[in-house]
Write a protein that holds these residues in place. Structure first.
Motif, short mmCIF file in Angstrom:
data_model
loop_
_atom_site.label_atom_id
_atom_site.label_comp_id
_atom_site.label_asym_id
_atom_site.label_seq_id
_atom_site.Cartn_x
_atom_site.Cartn_y
_atom_site.Cartn_z
N ILE A 83 16.96 41.02 34.48
CA ILE A 83 16.16 42.02 33.77
C ILE A 83 17.08 42.98 33.04
O ILE A 83 18.17 43.30 33.52
CB ILE A 83 15.22 42.80 34.74
N SER A 99 16.84 46.65 30.73
CA SER A 99 15.93 47.74 30.37
C SER A 99 16.64 48.73 29.49
O SER A 99 17.82 49.02 29.68
CB SER A 99 15.40 48.45 31.62
N SER A 100 15.88 49.31 28.54
CA SER A 100 16.44 50.35 27.68
C SER A 100 16.65 51.64 28.44
O SER A 100 17.16 52.62 27.90
CB SER A 100 15.51 50.58 26.48
N TRP A 151 22.27 42.84 31.41
CA TRP A 151 21.36 42.09 32.27
C TRP A 151 21.78 42.26 33.72
O TRP A 151 22.96 42.20 34.06
CB TRP A 151 21.37 40.59 31.90
N TYR A 202 11.54 50.10 27.44
CA TYR A 202 11.14 48.69 27.44
C TYR A 202 11.96 47.96 28.48
O TYR A 202 13.15 48.22 28.68
CB TYR A 202 11.35 48.06 26.07
N ALA A 203 11.35 47.00 29.14
CA ALA A 203 12.03 46.13 30.10
C ALA A 203 11.81 44.68 29.69
O ALA A 203 10.68 44.31 29.35
CB ALA A 203 11.53 46.38 31.51
N HIS A 204 12.88 43.86 29.69
CA HIS A 204 12.79 42.45 29.30
C HIS A 204 13.27 41.60 30.46
O HIS A 204 14.23 41.95 31.16
CB HIS A 204 13.65 42.16 28.07
N VAL A 248 13.54 35.49 25.98
CA VAL A 248 12.90 36.54 26.77
C VAL A 248 11.60 36.00 27.37
O VAL A 248 10.71 35.53 26.65
CB VAL A 248 12.61 37.79 25.90
N SER A 251 9.47 37.68 29.46
CA SER A 251 8.39 38.68 29.38
C SER A 251 9.00 40.04 29.08
O SER A 251 10.18 40.28 29.34
CB SER A 251 7.56 38.73 30.67
N SER A 252 8.15 40.91 28.51
CA SER A 252 8.59 42.27 28.19
C SER A 252 7.48 43.26 28.58
O SER A 252 6.30 42.89 28.65
CB SER A 252 8.90 42.42 26.69
N GLN A 301 6.41 47.60 28.05
CA GLN A 301 6.71 48.97 27.65
C GLN A 301 6.40 49.89 28.82
O GLN A 301 5.39 49.79 29.48
CB GLN A 301 5.88 49.40 26.44
#
Length: 421
Positions: free
Chosen positions: A11, A13-14, A21, A39-41, A54, A56-57, A59
């Motif tokens: 994962i 994340s911003s 990662w 945001y998290a990816h 990616v 899933s993402s 907000q």
């Protein structure tokens, strides 16, 4: 995203400055140093190190600023928040003040807003207290620009007690702010009585009949404790009214009840000056708006003199034929007396007394609306008190119950007996 324990997840994340990662578990905790939009990816990594696109993402809005109730004066940070109760009279309860009401159903008004640099949005306001169907949840969709105005109804157990209505506003991040308002629900009026007196120090009630000479008096109003919320009548009554057939106290005029007192004396009262029966009323108004009406207490005003007539000798059918003076002989014979006739009346307060004098000496009393009695000279068998030979002035004084009086006069002349030498 769905988690598969046979796969490896990473994962990014911003929220992290490195934005790299990191290995993710089935439950992964992200920390945010500041409020903001993040945001998290999520990606998958296979056994030989290949990364997926990616997977899933999401907000994420980080919002730690609690929502608030809008201030009544946004330019004044010390103004009251817009969360209050009010009743049909328009009286309101805001912070640090209490609403007294005699109505089981009352209104609650509030206006809320989300605050902060990042806002997750208002979710709901939950109202709780001793009212029916408590707690009540008002979702944002039921509000108009963050405002809501609705009615609630107390349960029966809320009567005569101080009730707190609590409002909790929540935003979509779970932040909350709580406000309260206080209501005393009092459906029962207080009791009371009042008495009229000639003066405040008088121990007796005011006389029933008044005229222009004694038409000044006081009213003593007493509050009687009842099932009121504080169990202290003197703190519950805020206004009184005194009205009716009075010259200077109009219906509907509120006078402040003296703080801390269980009675009040109203001085310098005057009945209206047309003859007749007069009614006086008192109203007691408590903080909750209950009204107790006392009275009427009645008195009669009569400034008109009674009527009457006095005549002698015969009782003719025509009043114009009545005789006002007569001669009789002195002695004990049939010609040595005369009949005194009288009439007396009072249309408003009634006749209180009929008194006769002869030459200033008490000569008897009368009763009823008419009557007669016999005048006897000084040497008769039953001489009239005060009678003398010569001119006798008979005066009748008629007094009504208000103290008004008239006098009527006739003359009976007694001719002195003569003797033979």
């Amino acid at each position: 995203t769905s988690y598969d324990s046979t796969k490896t997840y990473y994962i990014r994340s911003s929220a992290y400055a490195s934005a790299g990662w990191v290995l993710a578990k089935s439950t992964h905790t992200l920390s945010f140093a500041n409020d903001g939009n993040y945001y998290a990816h999520v990606i998958l990594l296979d056994d030989v190190g290949n990364e997926s696109k990616v997977h899933s993402s999401a907000q994420i809005i980080a919002d730690r600023q609690a929502p608030t109730f809008v201030l009544s004066d946004p330019s004044d940070p010390n103004s009251a928040p817009l969360f209050y109760a009010y009743d049909a009279s328009g009286a309101i309860s805001v912070e640090n003040s209490r609403l007294y009401t005699n109505e089981a159903t009352f209104h609650v008004y509030f206006k809320v807003q989300d605050t902060g640099t990042v806002q997750s949005g208002i979710q709901q306001v939950v109202l709780s207290g001793n009212f029916e169907n408590s707690p009540k949840t008002i979702g944002v969709s039921s509000m108009t620009n963050g405002a809501w105005d609705g009615t609630l109804t107390f349960t029966s157990s809320a009567a005569h007690t101080e009730q707190t209505i609590t409002g909790v506003v929540s935003d979509n991040s779970g932040n909350t702010t709580t406000k309260t308002c206080t209501i005393t629900y009092d459906p029962d009026p207080v009791g009371g009585e009042f008495v009229l007196k000639a003066s405040a120090s008088d121990t007796n009630a005011l006389q029933q009949y008044l005229n222009s000479s004694n038409n000044t008096f006081v009213a003593v109003i007493n509050a009687i404790d009842g099932p009121d919320p504080d169990n202290l009548v003197e703190t519950d009554i805020v206004y009184y009214q005194i009205y009716g057939d009075l010259q200077d106290h109009a219906t509907g005029t509120n006078y402040s009840w003296p703080a801390g007192q269980s009675s009040v004396t109203v001085s310098d009262l005057h009945l209206t000056t047309s003859d007749g029966s007069k009614n006086i009323y008192v109203k007691l108004i408590d903080r909750a708006g209950n009204i107790t009406t006392l009275g009427p207490v009645s008195r009669t005003y009569d400034a008109t003199n009674p009527t009457g007539d006095l005549w002698v000798d015969t009782n003719p059918a025509q009043a114009s034929n009545r005789i006002r003076d007569v001669w009789i002989a002195d002695g004990s014979g049939s010609k040595n007396s005369t009949v005194i006739y009288y009439e007396a009346a009072d249309a408003t307060s009634g006749v209180a007394s009929i008194v006769f004098t002869c030459n200033g000496s008490p000569a008897g009393t009368g009763s009823g609306s008419s009557g007669s009695w016999t005048f006897m000279g000084p040497h008769g068998l039953n001489p009239t008190p005060g009678a003398t030979t010569g001119s006798n002035i008979i005066v009748m004084t008629v007094t009504d119950n208000s103290g008004n009086s008239i006098t009527k006069t006739v003359t009976v002349s007694v001719e002195a007996a003569f003797t033979l030498d």
